[in-house]
Design a protein around this motif. Sequence first.
Motif, PDB file in Angstrom:
ATOM      1  N   PHE A   8      68.081  35.887  11.745  1.00  0.00           N
ATOM      2  CA  PHE A   8      67.691  37.262  11.448  1.00  0.00           C
ATOM      3  C   PHE A   8      68.271  37.701  10.121  1.00  0.00           C
ATOM      4  O   PHE A   8      69.444  37.514   9.841  1.00  0.00           O
ATOM      5  CB  PHE A   8      68.170  38.224  12.546  1.00  0.00           C
ATOM      6  CG  PHE A   8      67.703  39.624  12.306  1.00  0.00           C
ATOM      7  CD1 PHE A   8      66.482  40.032  12.797  1.00  0.00           C
ATOM      8  CD2 PHE A   8      68.457  40.511  11.555  1.00  0.00           C
ATOM      9  CE1 PHE A   8      66.016  41.326  12.558  1.00  0.00           C
ATOM     10  CE2 PHE A   8      68.002  41.794  11.316  1.00  0.00           C
ATOM     11  CZ  PHE A   8      66.777  42.201  11.817  1.00  0.00           C
ATOM     12  N   ALA A   9      67.432  38.269   9.315  1.00  0.00           N
ATOM     13  CA  ALA A   9      67.851  38.878   8.057  1.00  0.00           C
ATOM     14  C   ALA A   9      66.890  40.030   7.796  1.00  0.00           C
ATOM     15  O   ALA A   9      65.734  39.998   8.219  1.00  0.00           O
ATOM     16  CB  ALA A   9      67.784  37.871   6.924  1.00  0.00           C
ATOM     17  N   SER A  60      63.073  35.720   9.196  1.00  0.00           N
ATOM     18  CA  SER A  60      63.062  36.388  10.499  1.00  0.00           C
ATOM     19  C   SER A  60      61.690  36.340  11.157  1.00  0.00           C
ATOM     20  O   SER A  60      61.358  37.182  11.981  1.00  0.00           O
ATOM     21  CB  SER A  60      63.512  37.846  10.335  1.00  0.00           C
ATOM     22  OG  SER A  60      64.801  37.901   9.785  1.00  0.00           O
ATOM     23  N   GLN A  61      60.899  35.342  10.795  1.00  0.00           N
ATOM     24  CA  GLN A  61      59.523  35.257  11.284  1.00  0.00           C
ATOM     25  C   GLN A  61      59.447  35.227  12.812  1.00  0.00           C
ATOM     26  O   GLN A  61      58.649  35.935  13.411  1.00  0.00           O
ATOM     27  CB  GLN A  61      58.826  34.034  10.703  1.00  0.00           C
ATOM     28  CG  GLN A  61      57.384  33.920  11.160  1.00  0.00           C
ATOM     29  CD  GLN A  61      56.683  32.729  10.540  1.00  0.00           C
ATOM     30  OE1 GLN A  61      57.234  32.050   9.693  1.00  0.00           O
ATOM     31  NE2 GLN A  61      55.465  32.481  10.975  1.00  0.00           N
ATOM     32  N   LEU A  62      60.282  34.404  13.463  1.00  0.00           N
ATOM     33  CA  LEU A  62      60.234  34.315  14.922  1.00  0.00           C
ATOM     34  C   LEU A  62      60.572  35.659  15.556  1.00  0.00           C
ATOM     35  O   LEU A  62      59.952  36.079  16.529  1.00  0.00           O
ATOM     36  CB  LEU A  62      61.177  33.224  15.429  1.00  0.00           C
ATOM     37  CG  LEU A  62      61.153  32.959  16.928  1.00  0.00           C
ATOM     38  CD1 LEU A  62      59.753  32.582  17.400  1.00  0.00           C
ATOM     39  CD2 LEU A  62      62.140  31.863  17.291  1.00  0.00           C
ATOM     40  N   THR A  66      58.076  37.983  18.021  1.00  0.00           N
ATOM     41  CA  THR A  66      58.396  38.179  19.429  1.00  0.00           C
ATOM     42  C   THR A  66      59.002  39.538  19.756  1.00  0.00           C
ATOM     43  O   THR A  66      59.201  39.859  20.913  1.00  0.00           O
ATOM     44  CB  THR A  66      59.375  37.084  19.918  1.00  0.00           C
ATOM     45  OG1 THR A  66      60.551  37.125  19.111  1.00  0.00           O
ATOM     46  CG2 THR A  66      58.743  35.718  19.829  1.00  0.00           C
ATOM     47  N   SER A  67      59.284  40.326  18.750  1.00  0.00           N
ATOM     48  CA  SER A  67      59.923  41.620  18.970  1.00  0.00           C
ATOM     49  C   SER A  67      59.011  42.738  18.503  1.00  0.00           C
ATOM     50  O   SER A  67      58.196  42.564  17.605  1.00  0.00           O
ATOM     51  CB  SER A  67      61.250  41.680  18.193  1.00  0.00           C
ATOM     52  OG  SER A  67      61.777  42.982  18.242  1.00  0.00           O
ATOM     53  N   GLU A  68      59.191  43.883  19.094  1.00  0.00           N
ATOM     54  CA  GLU A  68      58.439  45.055  18.655  1.00  0.00           C
ATOM     55  C   GLU A  68      59.245  45.882  17.659  1.00  0.00           C
ATOM     56  O   GLU A  68      58.784  46.909  17.176  1.00  0.00           O
ATOM     57  CB  GLU A  68      58.045  45.901  19.859  1.00  0.00           C
ATOM     58  CG  GLU A  68      57.079  45.181  20.780  1.00  0.00           C
ATOM     59  CD  GLU A  68      56.682  46.017  21.975  1.00  0.00           C
ATOM     60  OE1 GLU A  68      56.950  47.230  21.989  1.00  0.00           O
ATOM     61  OE2 GLU A  68      56.105  45.437  22.911  1.00  0.00           O
ATOM     62  N   SER A  69      60.464  45.441  17.356  1.00  0.00           N
ATOM     63  CA  SER A  69      61.328  46.161  16.424  1.00  0.00           C
ATOM     64  C   SER A  69      60.937  45.868  14.987  1.00  0.00           C
ATOM     65  O   SER A  69      60.630  44.728  14.638  1.00  0.00           O
ATOM     66  CB  SER A  69      62.791  45.748  16.618  1.00  0.00           C
ATOM     67  OG  SER A  69      63.214  46.039  17.921  1.00  0.00           O
ATOM     68  N   ASP A  70      60.948  46.894  14.162  1.00  0.00           N
ATOM     69  CA  ASP A  70      60.694  46.712  12.741  1.00  0.00           C
ATOM     70  C   ASP A  70      61.968  46.222  12.058  1.00  0.00           C
ATOM     71  O   ASP A  70      63.082  46.506  12.499  1.00  0.00           O
ATOM     72  CB  ASP A  70      60.262  48.030  12.088  1.00  0.00           C
ATOM     73  CG  ASP A  70      58.869  48.455  12.522  1.00  0.00           C
ATOM     74  OD1 ASP A  70      58.051  47.567  12.828  1.00  0.00           O
ATOM     75  OD2 ASP A  70      58.612  49.666  12.544  1.00  0.00           O
TER      76      ASP A  70
END
Length: 85
Positions: A8-9, A60-62, A66-70
């Motif tokens: 994550f970045a 942070s593509q994955l 898979t997340s709804e967070s921006d």
Amino acid sequence: VPAGTYHFANSGAASHYEFGRELAFVLGQCGRVVPTSLAEYCRQHGLKTALYARYSTLDSQLWQETSESDICHWKDGLVDYAMSL
């Protein structure tokens, strides 16, 4: 979000120099940030030169898939973090 290992970045990309310059600005430091190579830094500090990729970024593509967070831009994240200190 499924279990697993995620890199994550924040969005955007920056060199160490750009990051340092922005950090100095956000923290209100008026000193000058000078770009230097890793080899020069190691020479100045008596360290062995480390092997590293000439250019690499965290992706942070994955997480985005898979997340709804921006994910905010790294400059915004830096400001948020600095304000929390």
